[in-house]
Design an enzyme around this catalytic site. Structure first.
Site, PDB file in Angstrom:
ATOM      1  N   HIS A 141      65.558  53.246  93.233  1.00  0.00           N
ATOM      2  CA  HIS A 141      64.571  52.169  93.282  1.00  0.00           C
ATOM      3  C   HIS A 141      64.822  51.123  94.386  1.00  0.00           C
ATOM      4  CE1 HIS A 141      67.407  49.204  91.655  1.00  0.00           C
ATOM      5  NE2 HIS A 141      67.916  50.260  91.038  1.00  0.00           N
ATOM      6  N   ASP A 142      63.747  50.611  94.936  1.00  0.00           N
ATOM      7  CA  ASP A 142      63.762  49.469  95.858  1.00  0.00           C
ATOM      8  C   ASP A 142      64.475  49.741  97.186  1.00  0.00           C
ATOM      9  OD1 ASP A 142      62.401  47.581  94.068  1.00  0.00           O
ATOM     10  OD2 ASP A 142      64.202  47.798  92.833  1.00  0.00           O
TER      11      ASP A 142
END
Ligand code: UDP
Length: 224
Positions: A141-142
């Site tokens: 994620h991210d």
């Protein structure tokens, strides 16, 4: 004249690993009958694994309304050069994504990406142009990943990592998770050695190896 012809640029190791996925992707799109060839500037044979190998100018000469090429060459600088040739000649960048991978929510994947089987892109990820995500690699994620970045097989890229253009991440490398607002950064053109455990930022252009990953130069001086 055909509507569209498709090719995998590079008839070596990388290309031979992408061709079956390309074939699968065309079949799934209902285009199993479309022409699908290898394209290579230095063909070593007339055909391989049931697909003709054409030189670039021969591919351009096929009568077709549209031409699509997946650039399956691991060297990112070469990939960029080929992408430039394609743009000049009106060839579309073709992304080939294995149907045995996982892509979660809000993932932006730039043009010309190749995702091999068992890759996973989780949520809220930005990836630039011509990314290669090789077998069993993941992006958590991210993460924010630049253009022409290459992940060799088995790369584990944890959350909140930012990677600059043309970085190369070697097989089995593990990149530690960054923090929201303070990502772990790997600079443009950096090379992460096979199996390295990256625990801190890597400057642009550096080559790091080992556990914890350290610059190659420093290691060899330490050994003197
Ligand atoms: N190649 C090419 N044009 C270029 C550079 C490379 O056609 O400008 C081809 C080269 O002839 C070879 C393939 O791309 O067939 C690259 O294969 P290599 O074994 O170097 O590595 P791979 O990227 O398949 O791991």
């Amino acid at each position: 004249m055909s509507e569209a012809v498709f090719g995998v640029f590079g008839a070596s190791g990388c290309g031979r690993g992408i061709m079956p996925l390309a074939r699968q992707q065309l079949a799934a799109a209902g285009s199993a009958g479309a022409q699908l060839v290898f394209v290579d500037d230095a063909p070593q044979a007339e055909a391989i694994n049931g697909h003709r190998i054409l030189r670039y100018d021969e591919f351009l000469a096929i009568p077709a309304e549209q031409r699509w090429l997946a650039v399956a060459v691991a060297n990112s600088r070469v990939r960029e050069r080929i992408a430039g040739r394609m743009a000049a000649d009106g060839i579309q960048p073709w992304s080939v994504v294995s149907n045995q991978g996982v892509i979660m929510d809000d993932v932006m994947l730039g043009e010309g990406a190749l995702l091999s089987p068992f890759t996973c892109l989780t949520s809220n990820i930005r990836i630039g142009r011509y990314f290669h995500g090789n077998l069993y690699s993941y992006v958590e994620h991210d993460c924010v990943i630049g253009d022409f970045v290459t992940f060799a097989p088995g790369v584990q890229c944890n959350g909140n990592v930012w990677i600059g253009d043309h970085a190369y991440i070697g097989a089995g490398a593990v990149i530690r998770q960054g923090l929201p607002g303070k990502p772990l950064r790997i600079g443009a053109g950096a090379v992460i050695g096979m199996g390295a455990i990256v625990t801190r930022d890597v400057p642009a252009g550096a080559t790091v190896v080992g556990n914890p990953a350290r610059p190659m130069l420093k290691r060899s001086l330490d050994g003197c």
